[in-house]
Structures are given as C-alpha cells and as structure tokens.
Motif scaffolding. Structure first.
Motif, PDB file in Angstrom:
ATOM      1  N   GLY A 251       2.246   1.866  -3.327  1.00 36.76           N
ATOM      2  CA  GLY A 251       1.203   2.239  -4.276  1.00 36.76           C
ATOM      3  C   GLY A 251       0.667   3.649  -4.118  1.00 36.76           C
ATOM      4  O   GLY A 251      -0.186   4.077  -4.890  1.00 36.76           O
ATOM      5  N   VAL A 252       1.141   4.378  -3.099  1.00 38.52           N
ATOM      6  CA  VAL A 252       0.618   5.734  -2.873  1.00 38.52           C
ATOM      7  C   VAL A 252       1.050   6.656  -4.007  1.00 38.52           C
ATOM      8  O   VAL A 252       2.242   6.883  -4.225  1.00 38.52           O
ATOM      9  N   THR A 253       0.052   7.154  -4.748  1.00 43.31           N
ATOM     10  CA  THR A 253       0.307   8.072  -5.866  1.00 43.31           C
ATOM     11  C   THR A 253      -0.609   9.295  -5.814  1.00 43.31           C
ATOM     12  O   THR A 253      -0.463  10.202  -6.625  1.00 43.31           O
TER      13      THR A 253
ATOM     14  N   LYS B 230       0.837  -1.209   0.000  1.00 43.44           N
ATOM     15  CA  LYS B 230       0.000   0.000   0.000  1.00 43.44           C
ATOM     16  C   LYS B 230       0.870   1.257   0.000  1.00 43.44           C
ATOM     17  O   LYS B 230       0.551   2.223  -0.695  1.00 43.44           O
TER      18      LYS B 230
ATOM     19  N   SER C 278      -6.320   4.632   1.187  1.00 42.64           N
ATOM     20  CA  SER C 278      -6.310   3.179   1.368  1.00 42.64           C
ATOM     21  C   SER C 278      -5.266   2.778   2.414  1.00 42.64           C
ATOM     22  O   SER C 278      -5.535   1.945   3.283  1.00 42.64           O
TER      23      SER C 278
ATOM     24  N   THR D 296      -5.143   6.436  -3.094  1.00 43.51           N
ATOM     25  CA  THR D 296      -4.241   5.367  -2.641  1.00 43.51           C
ATOM     26  C   THR D 296      -3.683   5.683  -1.253  1.00 43.51           C
ATOM     27  O   THR D 296      -3.452   4.781  -0.455  1.00 43.51           O
ATOM     28  N   TYR D 297      -3.505   6.974  -0.956  1.00 47.62           N
ATOM     29  CA  TYR D 297      -3.094   7.379   0.390  1.00 47.62           C
ATOM     30  C   TYR D 297      -4.175   6.987   1.391  1.00 47.62           C
ATOM     31  O   TYR D 297      -3.895   6.433   2.450  1.00 47.62           O
TER      32      TYR D 297
END
Length: 171
Positions: free
Chosen positions: A60-62, A57, A69, A66-67
């Motif tokens: 995957g932060v973009t 996770k 999540s 996603t943050y």
C-alpha cells in the motif's frame, strides 16, 4: 556429436531439476532452528498474521502517509524485541524500512534508496526469497551495528511473486 549434445542437455536438465528441488522447501535444519530459543522468540512475533499485515502495508505504500504507516508498524514490532530491529526490503533487496536507522526512514529516502545499502545478498533475506517455505535464518556480525545479531526473515507473499521480505533481529 549428436549424442554429446543430448548428454549435455540431459545433464543441464538434471542440474536444473536438482536445483529447483533444493529450493522447494526448507531444510530440516531450518525447521529445527526455528524452535531454538534464539529464533523461537522472533518466530513467535512474526506470525502469519503479522507477515500479512507487513505485506499489505508494503503493497500500500504510495506516499509519505502510507510509508509512515508501514514504519509505525515496524517500530511497534521492533519494540517487542529486546535490542530489536525490523528491516523490510523489496524483492530486489532495496531497503524500505530499517528501524535501526531512526530518522533516516522517510519516504523520500526510500525512493532515493538511501535508507541502507541493498540487502539482496544477505543470507536470511535471500533464503526467505528462495525457499518455498519463505523463511531465512542467520547469525552474524551486523555491518550496520557491529554487534552479533540473530536474524529471522520471512517472505512477504508467494515464491517468485512476493512484495518483499521482513527481517527481525536482536543482539
């Protein structure tokens, strides 16, 4: 003069080797403390599968979705701990998520590095990044909450190639 240089080089090489070996694995005291009640509960929550989930996770932060999540996962894990807290950092100590900071956890604040101060000097986080086993432990008074907290940190990835660190704590 040449002999002195060789002796000095030998000494430096020996110190580097000792320093590298000292970081090669967790000390017995770390492994022993992981079974103590204060740390065992946190360690049971921060399983290898959970560490992998946090790593994926974080990687995957973009953007905000996603943050969020990652933040939701951190809040879910923090809820499993009585008076619990989850803090996630990048390898340089930049705080990505700190569940004790509530609404301050936003993607914009993460980008601005204003969620919490840099945690690169925190013992548990530093140890998790340096020890080959990727675990750091600490008990101290929290600068954020003012309470005595027990901390367990785990590196999110391989030594010298991690996504960051996740640290669980409780009062």
């Amino acid at each position: 003069m040449k002999m002195q240089k060789m002796s000095l080089l030998s000494l430096v090489a020996a110190l580097l080797l000792v320093s590298f070996n000292a970081m090669a694995a967790c000390g017995d005291q770390v492994l022993t403390k992981l079974t103590a009640p204060a740390y065992a509960n946190l360690n049971a929550i921060l399983t290898p599968a959970q560490v992998t989930k946090f790593k994926n996770k974080l990687n995957g932060v973009t953007g905000a979705p996603t943050y969020n999540s990652l933040l939701n996962e951190a809040n879910t894990v923090a809820a499993l701990i009585a008076n619990g807290r989850v803090l996630i950092t990048l390898p340089d100590g930049t705080v990505v998520v700190d569940t004790s900071k509530g609404t301050n956890n936003t993607y914009a604040n993460f980008q601005a590095k204003t969620i919490n101060e840099n945690h690169n000097s925190r013992i548990a986080i530093l140890d998790a990044q340096l020890w080959a086993c990727g675990v750091g432990l600490e008990t101290k008074t929290s600068t954020s909450t003012g309470d005595v907290e027990v901390y367990l940190a785990k590196r999110l990835g391989a030594y010298l190639d991690s996504a960051g660190t996740v640290r669980l704590s409780h009062k």
